[in-house]
Write an enzyme that holds these catalytic residues in place. Sequence first.
Site, mmCIF file in Angstrom:
data_model
loop_
_atom_site.group_PDB
_atom_site.id
_atom_site.type_symbol
_atom_site.label_atom_id
_atom_site.label_comp_id
_atom_site.label_asym_id
_atom_site.label_seq_id
_atom_site.Cartn_x
_atom_site.Cartn_y
_atom_site.Cartn_z
ATOM 1 N N GLY A 1 0.642 -0.757 0.079
ATOM 2 C CA GLY A 1 -0.216 0.049 -0.308
ATOM 3 C C GLY A 1 1.046 1.282 -0.179
ATOM 4 N N ALA A 2 0.244 2.146 -1.244
ATOM 5 C CA ALA A 2 1.457 3.076 -0.749
ATOM 6 C C ALA A 2 1.460 4.377 0.151
ATOM 7 C CB ALA A 2 1.132 3.767 -2.398
ATOM 8 N N ASP B 1 -0.776 4.176 -6.921
ATOM 9 C CA ASP B 1 0.688 4.205 -6.375
ATOM 10 C C ASP B 1 1.504 4.883 -6.403
ATOM 11 O OD1 ASP B 1 -0.251 1.251 -6.284
ATOM 12 O OD2 ASP B 1 0.955 1.193 -5.050
#
Lengths: 354, 354
Positions: free
Chosen positions: A55-56, A244
């Site tokens: 998860g960015a 992202d």
Amino acid sequence: MPDISTLTDRVAPLKRKGDAVYFLDQLALPGTVRYKRCATPAAVADAIRTMVLRGAPLIGCAAAYGYAFAAKGAGKADAAVLGRLAKAERLLAASRPTAVNLFWALKAMSGKTRSLCAAKTTRLYRELLAAADAVTREDVETNRRMAAHGAALLKKGSTVMTICNTGALATAGIGTALGVVRWARRLGKIKLVYALETRPYLQGARLTMWELQREGIPARLITDGMAAHIMKTERIDAVLTGADRVAANGDAANKIGTYGLSLLAKAHGIPFYVVAPSTTVDLATAGGDDIPIEERSEREVLEVRGLRLSPAGARARHPAFDVTPARLITALVTDRGVVKPPSRARLKKVLSKC
Amino acid sequence: MPDISTLTDRVAPLKRKGDAVYFLDQLALPGTVRYKRCATPAAVADAIRTMVLRGAPLIGCAAAYGYAFAAKGAGKADAAVLGRLAKAERLLAASRPTAVNLFWALKAMSGKTRSLCAAKTTRLYRELLAAADAVTREDVETNRRMAAHGAALLKKGSTVMTICNTGALATAGIGTALGVVRWARRLGKIKLVYALETRPYLQGARLTMWELQREGIPARLITDGMAAHIMKTERIDAVLTGADRVAANGDAANKIGTYGLSLLAKAHGIPFYVVAPSTTVDLATAGGDDIPIEERSEREVLEVRGLRLSPAGARARHPAFDVTPARLITALVTDRGVVKPPSRARLKKVLSKC
């Protein structure tokens, strides 16, 4: 009307205790809830690379701690510790290439080092640790702001579709796209969520379904190939995804499958919303073609969680991300406001807000 | 130029020995090669329902044998055996709803029973068994004719994409879409095949990759969500799929994911070819909306081959097929010729050929 500050993350994918961070091992979910302790830059980089966490935004927070750990015990910013910090920065930057939040967090932390240096600090490590805490705390607020902006785009009783995991497990707070869903649910705007399983890592099946279940939000899991049929045969009011990296022209890199999903949404006249913090926007990247797309191990496609599916000797491709062009994005929802539709000029304007 | 009659199936998904058929257990592939013996209508219906065998044309051949077995030992067509045959027909017809070849084969077999009855046969079972053998032999020739028609549409050195399994494992012969690929490869027209893994049953990963490897055809496995990215970043010359039922207007039902793939092909300007025997065309079904879509167990989506992926209590959808509208099909390749593009008038014309 409910108060958004009451909407908190009960998942805790990252906990800092003393001189270590504990990552909820996302490779083991939903079957096993266990934490992995990381207390060095190398351990954090390894956890990011092997996807113990993903998860960015969460990768950004993790990298901030990993960087701070390189200064462990240091009071003054001498040459030795500055060397260790520079090395940690390189190591962490090499862990995953696509999510820009990683580079943003490292840049913020190295900027902090420079200003502490200039101020002749005697508490270098403590200050860097506090800065990493601040990055993490800020993400919580950023999530809430995105949720408020995004929920405003949805109508009562919506059925939405989402890919990958963009919830509390992808951030330090309530999530990006799934944060919008959680807040919209409180406002009576979510009837049902279709979650794409998101092969090869199955973040949708394992993580999103787990989060939605914990939140009591009605959800149906579908395979990635079912999206078009569900769009045609059920009423889908919106597709919500994370990102992202968003390029200066509004093109957005996200989990593999997102680009295809945006084409299917377009073909069915369904709004396609990308929800990402303003730190995900990278004005230094002109367009989608300039975003580096991570190519991961073939094995992750040839197997499902260690179970071999394809014949021995078979070959695969494994691009981990794809790029959705700005023209297929109805709106980009950021913590600083909604960019609808995304364009270079509108992105610059929103980013210039405080 | 190679001779297409030399192109034979070395996979043998169905073997008839005496009064039983042996189905290659496609649930166990590619890890295990084992055959399941079926000698009664109920056993055959069960093998179809549980997907020990699959693929519309192969299901047709299997149903023909299952029907014949109801007459086992019978010489004359008396009321008792006719009752058993009618019961077997109902049982087999209820095994799977979407593939029309099943109903076509049962209709052909019950027609045969009526003519044997009228002719006052004394060899009912032997004649029905011979008729099932003929259905199976005919499928081998049908496959070759489709392969010849389909390969003519491809140019030298093509890279193609395919979904599910449409090869020797789906038919009695060399296959439908994959039969085209095999023949085109002999003609120097295939450089590389991208095979979609095809969740939830993974026929692409398990069956298509296995067949392509045995044939020495270069292939790369991708997850279903990677198709759009590969279309954008690599040169894909054609998408080739099978069909389980083609309606009178040219709409085609096929494995879930096919409809989405057709939209992605359209968006990238890639020809989309559906390869199916003329027995797959059902003039009694007006359009795609009239094709019954099988909804299978949620568990098959919540798990991968018995491995639980999603949290306990999670819900899923599992439509096993979807419908690609005729407007997204560049050409329908049948054993009787190419219908380009498919339409009611053109389909009728091709079907009227011998």
